[in-house]
Design a protein around this motif. Structure first.
Motif, mmCIF file in Angstrom:
data_model
loop_
_atom_site.group_PDB
_atom_site.id
_atom_site.type_symbol
_atom_site.label_atom_id
_atom_site.label_comp_id
_atom_site.label_asym_id
_atom_site.label_seq_id
_atom_site.Cartn_x
_atom_site.Cartn_y
_atom_site.Cartn_z
ATOM 1 N N GLU A 49 35.919 23.012 -118.633
ATOM 2 C CA GLU A 49 36.676 23.902 -117.742
ATOM 3 C C GLU A 49 35.757 24.927 -117.077
ATOM 4 O O GLU A 49 35.849 25.179 -115.878
ATOM 5 C CB GLU A 49 37.794 24.607 -118.518
ATOM 6 C CG GLU A 49 38.590 25.591 -117.688
ATOM 7 C CD GLU A 49 39.286 24.981 -116.469
ATOM 8 O OE1 GLU A 49 39.432 25.708 -115.459
ATOM 9 O OE2 GLU A 49 39.667 23.795 -116.503
ATOM 10 N N ASN A 50 34.873 25.518 -117.866
ATOM 11 C CA ASN A 50 33.939 26.509 -117.340
ATOM 12 C C ASN A 50 32.990 25.862 -116.321
ATOM 13 O O ASN A 50 32.713 26.436 -115.266
ATOM 14 C CB ASN A 50 33.146 27.144 -118.486
ATOM 15 C CG ASN A 50 32.488 28.445 -118.107
ATOM 16 O OD1 ASN A 50 32.625 28.938 -117.005
ATOM 17 N ND2 ASN A 50 31.754 29.004 -119.051
ATOM 18 N N LYS A 52 33.622 23.274 -114.470
ATOM 19 C CA LYS A 52 34.391 23.001 -113.256
ATOM 20 C C LYS A 52 34.513 24.269 -112.406
ATOM 21 O O LYS A 52 34.384 24.224 -111.191
ATOM 22 C CB LYS A 52 35.782 22.469 -113.583
ATOM 23 C CG LYS A 52 36.644 22.390 -112.323
ATOM 24 C CD LYS A 52 37.705 21.397 -112.367
ATOM 25 C CE LYS A 52 38.537 21.283 -111.124
ATOM 26 N NZ LYS A 52 38.156 21.992 -109.937
ATOM 27 N N GLN A 53 34.752 25.399 -113.064
ATOM 28 C CA GLN A 53 34.839 26.661 -112.335
ATOM 29 C C GLN A 53 33.503 27.009 -111.669
ATOM 30 O O GLN A 53 33.477 27.490 -110.535
ATOM 31 C CB GLN A 53 35.272 27.786 -113.278
ATOM 32 C CG GLN A 53 36.703 27.655 -113.742
ATOM 33 C CD GLN A 53 37.070 28.690 -114.792
ATOM 34 O OE1 GLN A 53 36.264 29.058 -115.632
ATOM 35 N NE2 GLN A 53 38.312 29.158 -114.728
ATOM 36 N N ASP A 56 33.145 24.918 -108.655
ATOM 37 C CA ASP A 56 33.977 25.463 -107.572
ATOM 38 C C ASP A 56 33.294 26.646 -106.888
ATOM 39 O O ASP A 56 33.343 26.774 -105.662
ATOM 40 C CB ASP A 56 35.352 25.883 -108.104
ATOM 41 C CG ASP A 56 36.217 24.702 -108.537
ATOM 42 O OD1 ASP A 56 35.894 23.549 -108.168
ATOM 43 O OD2 ASP A 56 37.218 24.934 -109.249
ATOM 44 N N VAL A 57 32.657 27.505 -107.679
ATOM 45 C CA VAL A 57 31.931 28.651 -107.120
ATOM 46 C C VAL A 57 30.839 28.162 -106.179
ATOM 47 O O VAL A 57 30.693 28.653 -105.052
ATOM 48 C CB VAL A 57 31.326 29.531 -108.248
ATOM 49 C CG1 VAL A 57 30.313 30.532 -107.690
ATOM 50 C CG2 VAL A 57 32.427 30.252 -109.013
ATOM 51 N N ALA A 98 31.091 36.025 -109.035
ATOM 52 C CA ALA A 98 31.897 34.993 -109.697
ATOM 53 C C ALA A 98 31.147 34.409 -110.893
ATOM 54 O O ALA A 98 31.745 34.170 -111.957
ATOM 55 C CB ALA A 98 32.264 33.895 -108.701
ATOM 56 N N LEU A 102 31.730 34.066 -115.286
ATOM 57 C CA LEU A 102 31.759 32.773 -115.975
ATOM 58 C C LEU A 102 30.620 32.581 -116.971
ATOM 59 O O LEU A 102 30.703 31.725 -117.851
ATOM 60 C CB LEU A 102 31.723 31.639 -114.939
ATOM 61 C CG LEU A 102 32.909 31.593 -113.988
ATOM 62 C CD1 LEU A 102 32.659 30.612 -112.858
ATOM 63 C CD2 LEU A 102 34.180 31.226 -114.750
#
Length: 138
Positions: A49-50, A52-53, A56-57, A98, A102
């Motif tokens: 999940e991290n 993927k974030q 996205d960034v 961002a 994370l």
């Protein structure tokens, strides 16, 4: 046999000339994100999940960077590097803010010191390749 050697030399010289003149395609956003993904995953082993974030960034960052490049090169010729740096700064700050959310403080420091420099383009001569030091790393 002699003709083959000459032909091979000509083809090799042509390939080197095209490459030296930047005759290669710019990598896509997806290709650049994949490179970052691999480097971040190798360095930190974040959760899926991290990761993927983080992807996205970087997808947003590279899309904004490409849009800025198109905007500044729209008039043809070479863009003013000072204008490029000024307009690039908020995009980079947004990405870094961002990433700070994370990554742990230690991971972010490692990203800035080791991973980010490895992501910068190289081989653009003096002053090129994103080597403009003095970036605030806080």
């Amino acid at each position: 046999m002699k003709n083959r050697i000459i032909l091979t030399g000509i083809v090799l010289a042509a390939a080197l000339t095209v490459n030296a003149q930047g005759g290669f395609q710019r990598t896509t956003v997806e290709e650049r994100v994949k490179i970052v993904h691999h480097k971040i995953d190798s360095a930190f082993k974040p959760s899926a999940e991290n990761l993927k974030q983080i992807d996205d960034v970087f997808t947003t960052y590279y899309k904004e960077q490409d849009k800025l490049r198109e905007e500044l090169m729209g008039g043809g010729g070479r863009p003013d590097m000072e204008a490029w740096r000024e307009k690039q700064k908020p995009i980079t700050e947004k990405r870094d803010a961002a990433l700070k959310k994370l990554l742990s403080e230690e991971q972010y420091k490692k990203y800035i010191d080791e991973i980010e420099p490895a992501l910068r383009p190289r081989g653009r001569g003096p002053g090129g390749g994103g080597q403009g030091g003095g970036r605030n790393r806080d």
